[in-house]
Design a protein around this motif. Structure first.
Motif, mmCIF file in Angstrom:
data_model
loop_
_atom_site.group_PDB
_atom_site.id
_atom_site.type_symbol
_atom_site.label_atom_id
_atom_site.label_comp_id
_atom_site.label_asym_id
_atom_site.label_seq_id
_atom_site.Cartn_x
_atom_site.Cartn_y
_atom_site.Cartn_z
ATOM 1 N N ALA A 38 0.814 -1.216 0.000
ATOM 2 C CA ALA A 38 0.000 0.000 0.000
ATOM 3 C C ALA A 38 0.851 1.271 0.000
ATOM 4 O O ALA A 38 0.557 2.231 -0.712
ATOM 5 C CB ALA A 38 -0.933 0.009 1.207
ATOM 6 N N PHE A 59 2.718 5.695 -2.994
ATOM 7 C CA PHE A 59 1.857 4.543 -2.767
ATOM 8 C C PHE A 59 2.257 3.385 -3.666
ATOM 9 O O PHE A 59 2.835 3.576 -4.734
ATOM 10 C CB PHE A 59 0.391 4.923 -2.999
ATOM 11 C CG PHE A 59 -0.088 5.946 -2.016
ATOM 12 C CD1 PHE A 59 -0.472 5.574 -0.733
ATOM 13 C CD2 PHE A 59 -0.115 7.294 -2.349
ATOM 14 C CE1 PHE A 59 -0.887 6.522 0.191
ATOM 15 C CE2 PHE A 59 -0.537 8.242 -1.432
ATOM 16 C CZ PHE A 59 -0.922 7.855 -0.161
ATOM 17 N N THR A 63 -2.442 -0.928 -5.983
ATOM 18 C CA THR A 63 -3.237 -1.117 -4.775
ATOM 19 C C THR A 63 -4.182 0.049 -4.522
ATOM 20 O O THR A 63 -5.050 -0.047 -3.675
ATOM 21 C CB THR A 63 -2.339 -1.292 -3.536
ATOM 22 O OG1 THR A 63 -1.539 -0.119 -3.381
ATOM 23 C CG2 THR A 63 -1.457 -2.513 -3.674
ATOM 24 N N SER A 64 -3.998 1.130 -5.250
ATOM 25 C CA SER A 64 -4.788 2.320 -5.011
ATOM 26 C C SER A 64 -4.764 3.189 -6.246
ATOM 27 O O SER A 64 -3.860 3.084 -7.077
ATOM 28 C CB SER A 64 -4.188 3.091 -3.828
ATOM 29 O OG SER A 64 -4.800 4.347 -3.692
ATOM 30 N N ALA A 137 -14.520 6.596 2.390
ATOM 31 C CA ALA A 137 -13.380 5.867 1.825
ATOM 32 C C ALA A 137 -12.077 6.304 2.489
ATOM 33 O O ALA A 137 -11.228 5.468 2.814
ATOM 34 C CB ALA A 137 -13.308 6.080 0.310
ATOM 35 N N GLY A 138 -11.913 7.596 2.711
ATOM 36 C CA GLY A 138 -10.718 8.099 3.394
ATOM 37 C C GLY A 138 -10.635 7.600 4.819
ATOM 38 O O GLY A 138 -9.567 7.217 5.293
ATOM 39 N N GLU A 140 -11.934 4.821 5.993
ATOM 40 C CA GLU A 140 -11.620 3.389 5.977
ATOM 41 C C GLU A 140 -10.134 3.143 5.731
ATOM 42 O O GLU A 140 -9.542 2.248 6.343
ATOM 43 C CB GLU A 140 -12.476 2.678 4.937
ATOM 44 C CG GLU A 140 -13.936 2.560 5.362
ATOM 45 C CD GLU A 140 -14.855 2.014 4.281
ATOM 46 O OE1 GLU A 140 -14.385 1.729 3.150
ATOM 47 O OE2 GLU A 140 -16.055 1.886 4.567
ATOM 48 N N LYS A 141 -9.515 3.938 4.862
ATOM 49 C CA LYS A 141 -8.070 3.803 4.619
ATOM 50 C C LYS A 141 -7.287 4.153 5.880
ATOM 51 O O LYS A 141 -6.349 3.443 6.255
ATOM 52 C CB LYS A 141 -7.637 4.676 3.446
ATOM 53 C CG LYS A 141 -8.074 4.114 2.116
ATOM 54 C CD LYS A 141 -7.659 4.991 0.966
ATOM 55 C CE LYS A 141 -8.199 4.397 -0.321
ATOM 56 N NZ LYS A 141 -8.101 5.277 -1.443
ATOM 57 N N GLY A 144 -7.622 1.395 8.376
ATOM 58 C CA GLY A 144 -6.800 0.250 7.985
ATOM 59 C C GLY A 144 -5.344 0.436 8.378
ATOM 60 O O GLY A 144 -4.706 -0.491 8.895
ATOM 61 N N ILE A 145 -4.815 1.630 8.169
ATOM 62 C CA ILE A 145 -3.429 1.918 8.549
ATOM 63 C C ILE A 145 -3.287 1.855 10.073
ATOM 64 O O ILE A 145 -2.354 1.237 10.596
ATOM 65 C CB ILE A 145 -2.979 3.287 8.000
ATOM 66 C CG1 ILE A 145 -2.887 3.219 6.466
ATOM 67 C CG2 ILE A 145 -1.641 3.720 8.607
ATOM 68 C CD1 ILE A 145 -2.693 4.565 5.800
#
Length: 161
Positions: A38, A59, A63-64, A137-138, A140-141, A144-145
């Motif tokens: 990522a 990045f 993956t993105s 979406a931001g 969730e990213k 995740g980090i």
């Protein structure tokens, strides 16, 4: 310029000093190490991590939709576990944002863990608007980090003491 604000709180079993060291102070080394697909690299192009420093985040390919972004460190208080930074360049701004500012505070919790509090400000260009889906979406990213850093610390209890 219109600004949209979003707040998020994430509880953690990791003590505040340890979480702050890993998630903020050493994130430029740790995140590419634990999420290499990522985040390919994080490097300081100006400064050494204090206020005014500029980080270039590259990045991982495929993956993105993001390729890179630049973040400016706006404030850092190691004693009070606060960190502020702004995304000032890159396709994370989607052509509609002037910048995105984040204010992070890691607060010790009564159970020995901590709570990571984040307030995000999306500064729009002109009369552009950001959708709830884009904010989600931001979020969730970021989650995740955060969870990857937390999992690393749980798996490596002697790290960042």
């Amino acid at each position: 310029m219109v600004a949209v604000t979003y707040d998020m709180e994430i509880p953690s079993s990791i003590p505040a000093p340890k979480l702050f060291k890993a998630f903020v102070l050493d994130s430029h080394n740790l995140i590419p190490k634990i999420l290499p697909a990522a985040v390919k690299s994080v490097e300081f192009v100006e400064g050494n991590g204090g206020a005014g420093s500029i980080k270039l985040i590259t990045f991982g390919e495929g993956t993105s939709q993001l390729k890179h972004m630049k973040q400016r460190v706006d404030g850092l208080d190691k004693e009070n576990f606060t960190y502020s930074y702004s995304v000032v360049e890159g396709n994370a701004l989607m052509g509609e944002l002037e910048s995105i500012s984040y204010h992070i505070k890691v607060v010790p919790s009564a159970d020995g863990g901590s709570v990571c509090k984040n307030r995000s400000f999306y500064h729009m260009k002109g009369d552009s608007m950001i959708t709830e889906e884009q904010i989600k979406a931001g979020k969730e990213k970021a989650m995740g980090i955060f969870k990857a850093v937390e999992a690393y610390l749980l798996a490596n209890p002697d790290a960042y003491n």
